[in-house]
Design an enzyme around this catalytic site. Structure first.
Site, PDB file in Angstrom:
ATOM      1  N   ASN A 147       0.885  -1.086  -0.055  1.00 40.07           N
ATOM      2  CA  ASN A 147      -0.049   0.111   0.038  1.00 40.07           C
ATOM      3  C   ASN A 147       0.931   1.334   0.009  1.00 40.07           C
ATOM      4  O   ASN A 147       0.407   2.290   0.394  1.00 40.07           O
ATOM      5  CB  ASN A 147      -0.882  -0.095   1.218  1.00 40.07           C
ATOM      6  CG  ASN A 147      -0.281  -0.294   2.565  1.00 40.07           C
ATOM      7  OD1 ASN A 147       0.698  -0.116   2.588  1.00 40.07           O
ATOM      8  ND2 ASN A 147      -1.231  -0.608   3.343  1.00 40.07           N
ATOM      9  N   ARG A 286       2.928   6.570  12.042  1.00 35.86           N
ATOM     10  CA  ARG A 286       2.522   5.929  13.234  1.00 35.86           C
ATOM     11  C   ARG A 286       2.144   7.072  14.261  1.00 35.86           C
ATOM     12  O   ARG A 286       3.091   8.160  14.358  1.00 35.86           O
ATOM     13  CB  ARG A 286       3.358   4.863  13.663  1.00 35.86           C
ATOM     14  CG  ARG A 286       3.305   3.589  13.120  1.00 35.86           C
ATOM     15  CD  ARG A 286       1.831   2.692  12.956  1.00 35.86           C
ATOM     16  NE  ARG A 286       1.797   1.616  12.293  1.00 35.86           N
ATOM     17  CZ  ARG A 286       1.475   1.424  11.115  1.00 35.86           C
ATOM     18  NH1 ARG A 286       0.705   2.741  10.403  1.00 35.86           N
ATOM     19  NH2 ARG A 286       1.283   0.180  10.510  1.00 35.86           N
ATOM     20  N   GLN A 315      -5.582   2.907  18.075  1.00 37.38           N
ATOM     21  CA  GLN A 315      -6.632   2.880  17.297  1.00 37.38           C
ATOM     22  C   GLN A 315      -7.572   1.747  17.674  1.00 37.38           C
ATOM     23  O   GLN A 315      -7.043   0.564  18.172  1.00 37.38           O
ATOM     24  CB  GLN A 315      -6.036   2.590  16.018  1.00 37.38           C
ATOM     25  CG  GLN A 315      -5.143   3.907  15.356  1.00 37.38           C
ATOM     26  CD  GLN A 315      -4.650   3.693  14.064  1.00 37.38           C
ATOM     27  OE1 GLN A 315      -3.935   4.375  13.669  1.00 37.38           O
ATOM     28  NE2 GLN A 315      -4.879   2.519  13.461  1.00 37.38           N
ATOM     29  N   HIS A 339      -7.605   6.013  10.051  1.00 35.82           N
ATOM     30  CA  HIS A 339      -6.748   5.096   9.512  1.00 35.82           C
ATOM     31  C   HIS A 339      -7.049   4.629   8.277  1.00 35.82           C
ATOM     32  O   HIS A 339      -7.839   3.568   8.271  1.00 35.82           O
ATOM     33  CB  HIS A 339      -5.984   4.070  10.612  1.00 35.82           C
ATOM     34  CG  HIS A 339      -4.652   3.667   9.972  1.00 35.82           C
ATOM     35  ND1 HIS A 339      -3.980   2.818  10.964  1.00 35.82           N
ATOM     36  CD2 HIS A 339      -4.079   3.616   8.786  1.00 35.82           C
ATOM     37  CE1 HIS A 339      -2.724   2.645   9.993  1.00 35.82           C
ATOM     38  NE2 HIS A 339      -2.809   2.997   8.845  1.00 35.82           N
TER      39      HIS A 339
HETATM   40  P1  NAI Z   1      10.464   1.224   4.234  1.00 34.35           P
HETATM   41  O1  NAI Z   1      10.796   0.123   5.296  1.00 34.35           O
HETATM   42  O2  NAI Z   1      10.368   1.120   2.914  1.00 34.35           O
HETATM   43  O3  NAI Z   1      11.111   2.486   4.833  1.00 34.35           O
HETATM   44  C1  NAI Z   1      11.188   3.046   6.058  1.00 34.35           C
HETATM   45  C2  NAI Z   1      12.445   3.977   6.004  1.00 34.35           C
HETATM   46  O4  NAI Z   1      12.429   4.588   7.394  1.00 34.35           O
HETATM   47  C3  NAI Z   1      13.692   3.159   5.810  1.00 34.35           C
HETATM   48  O5  NAI Z   1      14.623   3.720   4.820  1.00 34.35           O
HETATM   49  C4  NAI Z   1      14.516   3.381   7.087  1.00 34.35           C
HETATM   50  O6  NAI Z   1      15.738   3.385   7.194  1.00 34.35           O
HETATM   51  C5  NAI Z   1      13.727   4.756   7.348  1.00 34.35           C
HETATM   52  N1  NAI Z   1      13.829   4.920   9.112  1.00 34.35           N
HETATM   53  C6  NAI Z   1      13.961   3.960  10.093  1.00 34.35           C
HETATM   54  N2  NAI Z   1      14.103   4.498  11.265  1.00 34.35           N
HETATM   55  C7  NAI Z   1      14.238   5.928  11.026  1.00 34.35           C
HETATM   56  C8  NAI Z   1      14.681   6.865  12.022  1.00 34.35           C
HETATM   57  N3  NAI Z   1      14.776   6.770  13.241  1.00 34.35           N
HETATM   58  N4  NAI Z   1      14.868   7.952  11.442  1.00 34.35           N
HETATM   59  C9  NAI Z   1      14.722   8.225  10.117  1.00 34.35           C
HETATM   60  N5  NAI Z   1      14.373   7.411   9.168  1.00 34.35           N
HETATM   61  C10 NAI Z   1      14.398   6.320   9.896  1.00 34.35           C
HETATM   62  O7  NAI Z   1       8.850   1.388   5.056  1.00 34.35           O
HETATM   63  P2  NAI Z   1       7.547   2.075   4.169  1.00 34.35           P
HETATM   64  O8  NAI Z   1       7.028   1.103   3.258  1.00 34.35           O
HETATM   65  O9  NAI Z   1       8.159   3.291   3.535  1.00 34.35           O
HETATM   66  O10 NAI Z   1       6.647   2.364   5.345  1.00 34.35           O
HETATM   67  C11 NAI Z   1       7.019   3.296   6.325  1.00 34.35           C
HETATM   68  C12 NAI Z   1       6.047   3.168   7.468  1.00 34.35           C
HETATM   69  O11 NAI Z   1       4.920   3.790   7.167  1.00 34.35           O
HETATM   70  C13 NAI Z   1       5.488   1.997   7.908  1.00 34.35           C
HETATM   71  O12 NAI Z   1       6.426   1.212   8.608  1.00 34.35           O
HETATM   72  C14 NAI Z   1       4.142   2.095   8.599  1.00 34.35           C
HETATM   73  O13 NAI Z   1       4.445   2.136   9.828  1.00 34.35           O
HETATM   74  C15 NAI Z   1       3.811   3.346   7.752  1.00 34.35           C
HETATM   75  N6  NAI Z   1       2.563   2.813   6.916  1.00 34.35           N
HETATM   76  C16 NAI Z   1       1.422   3.585   7.074  1.00 34.35           C
HETATM   77  C17 NAI Z   1       0.257   3.284   6.289  1.00 34.35           C
HETATM   78  C18 NAI Z   1      -1.042   3.835   6.254  1.00 34.35           C
HETATM   79  O14 NAI Z   1      -2.270   3.336   6.137  1.00 34.35           O
HETATM   80  N7  NAI Z   1      -1.071   5.113   7.130  1.00 34.35           N
HETATM   81  C19 NAI Z   1       0.329   2.169   5.505  1.00 34.35           C
HETATM   82  C20 NAI Z   1       1.659   1.653   5.138  1.00 34.35           C
HETATM   83  C21 NAI Z   1       2.741   1.951   5.983  1.00 34.35           C
END
Ligand code: NAI
Length: 388
Positions: A147, A286, A315, A339
């Site tokens: 997503n 989040r 949530q 959400h």
């Molecule tokens: P991803 O794993 O592709 O990218 C996450 C990035 O965050 C990585 O590059 C990582 O190095 C970086 N990161 C981790 N800790 C960090 C920190 N302390 N400071 C800066 N960067 C940091 O994950 P993706 O697919 O981009 O998703 C990210 C988050 O989005 C998910 O873990 C989820 O919590 C949220 N999400 C929300 C949705 C919604 O419906 N609102 C749906 C899908 C994801």
């Protein structure tokens, strides 16, 4: 998409080939599969593509039962007598979705004597105590990428609706009023603004890609994993290694990192002081990454002009959650919704299919797609949940 992601996936793939055959090739054996999903009500009866609901059960029931497995589905997840607490005791697989997360705390995991796999129908597995899963050798798998485009579109929409002061303009029209200056006094163009993302992974990067046609002034990112130069160039992104320094330069900040020990409460009163006065903040990652009261106070004081997103620190959000009604001094600046950014019908089709594919692999003892593995057997496989 670009080589950092590809090389990450390759590294995970190597690790996975060492560890990932399912602990027991159990596809012939009946097992208990528990799914905690959100209730869809009338909408789910009328719209079968609402797959991620209790009613439509991710489209899994007949397939799972035809394999001889027991399938328990519910939205009842709070307290010791909930379906989650009762059935987790002997479930082998738990599926849950970030939109209505079954919070798998260490205490709950301690009662789950048979649990081998947690599947996130979606992206973001912070609702599982990942350290407890590592200790108990429970795998945590998610439908990576399912997503991310849905969320990136929502981020761009929320940035636009805050910067252009859209919500109060629409409310004015519904009320029957017409006072252009009340809206225009706080409406701006996105063109020429500096946008920064905390986290430049799949979603953060896609947000920057989608902002390119808006002729923003600059794109900044803060992430412990640097993008390859070629990827930076493609979206005009500049890495800033100090978070305070990054936010002090941004007109708009968007949060796109997972929730873990290193991001919980990251956007707090102290960090907000370093934001440019009157900045806009968008968080679809989040809720717990942003301090609830500090954000509301910053909006009230004018340190932030707007805050928007779809994620809440619990949530469903309580009725009196301050983010439902907080406003800036002009009675605007709130872009909060429930959400749903990652649960469009398109996204639901992808994460339902992905969940089935993860289960098929598990039942047959086949390797999982390495990109889907957050926690493998006894260790973190993803590098996105903090530097370890
Ligand atoms: P991803 O794993 O592709 O990218 C996450 C990035 O965050 C990585 O590059 C990582 O190095 C970086 N990161 C981790 N800790 C960090 C920190 N302390 N400071 C800066 N960067 C940091 O994950 P993706 O697919 O981009 O998703 C990210 C988050 O989005 C998910 O873990 C989820 O919590 C949220 N999400 C929300 C949705 C919604 O419906 N609102 C749906 C899908 C994801």
């Amino acid at each position: 998409m670009f080589s950092r992601l590809a090389s990450r996936q390759l590294a995970a793939s190597r690790a996975a080939s060492r560890t990932l055959a399912s602990p027991s090739a159990s596809w012939n054996r009946g097992m208990k599969v528990l799914a905690i999903l959100y209730r869809g009500g009338e909408a789910a009866k009328q719209e079968p593509r609402l797959l991620g609901t209790v009613e439509n059960e991710l489209g899994l029931r007949s397939w799972l039962e035809s394999q001889g497995h027991e399938f328990i589905v519910s939205d009842d997840k709070e307290g010791p007598n909930s379906v989650l607490s009762q059935h987790i005791k002997d479930a082998e697989v738990v599926i849950t979705t970030p939109f209505h997360p079954g919070y798998l705390t260490k205490d709950l995991i301690d009662t789950a004597k048979n649990l081998k796999v947690c599947v996130t129908a979606g992206v973001g597995s912070d609702h599982v105590d990942l350290n407890a899963a590592v200790d108990r050798k429970i795998q945590v798998l998610e439908v990576t990428g399912s997503n991310v485009t849905s969320v990136a579109e929502h981020v761009v929409m929320t940035i636009l609706l805050l910067v252009r002061n859209f919500v109060p303009a629409h409310e004015m029209i519904e009320r029957g009023d017409w006072m252009v200056s009340d809206i225009a006094r706080n409406a701006f163009d996105l063109e020429g603004k500096v946008v920064g993302t905390i986290g430049a992974g799949r979603i953060g990067y896609r947000v920057l890609e989608r902002l390119m046609p808006f002729d923003t002034k600059e794109h900044l990112y803060y992430d412990y994993a640097a993008l390859p130069q070629e990827a930076e160039k493609k979206v005009r992104a500049r890495r800033v290694e100090d978070l305070k320094e990054m936010v002090s330069q941004c007109d708009v900040v968007t949060v796109n990192a997972p929730l873990h020990e290193g991001t919980k409460g990251l956007v707090n009163a102290d960090l907000l002081k370093h934001f440019k006065k009157g900045a806009w903040l968008v968080n679809t990652a989040r809720g717990a990454i942003c301090d609830k009261d500090a954000v509301a106070a910053a909006l009230k004081s004018g340190q932030l002009t707007g805050y928007g997103g779809d994620v809440w620190n619990v949530q469903p959000a309580p009725k009196d959650h301050v983010w439902r009604t907080m406003k800036n001094s002009l009675g605007a600046g709130n872009g909060m919704v429930p959400h749903y950014s990652g649960t469009t019908l398109d996204a639901q089709a992808r994460y339902a299919a992905g969940t089935r594919s993860i289960l098929e692999n598990y039942f047959k003892g086949q390797a999982q797609n390495p990109a889907n593995i957050i926690v493998g057997v006894g260790k973190y496989e993803s590098k996105a949940y903090g530097q370890r």
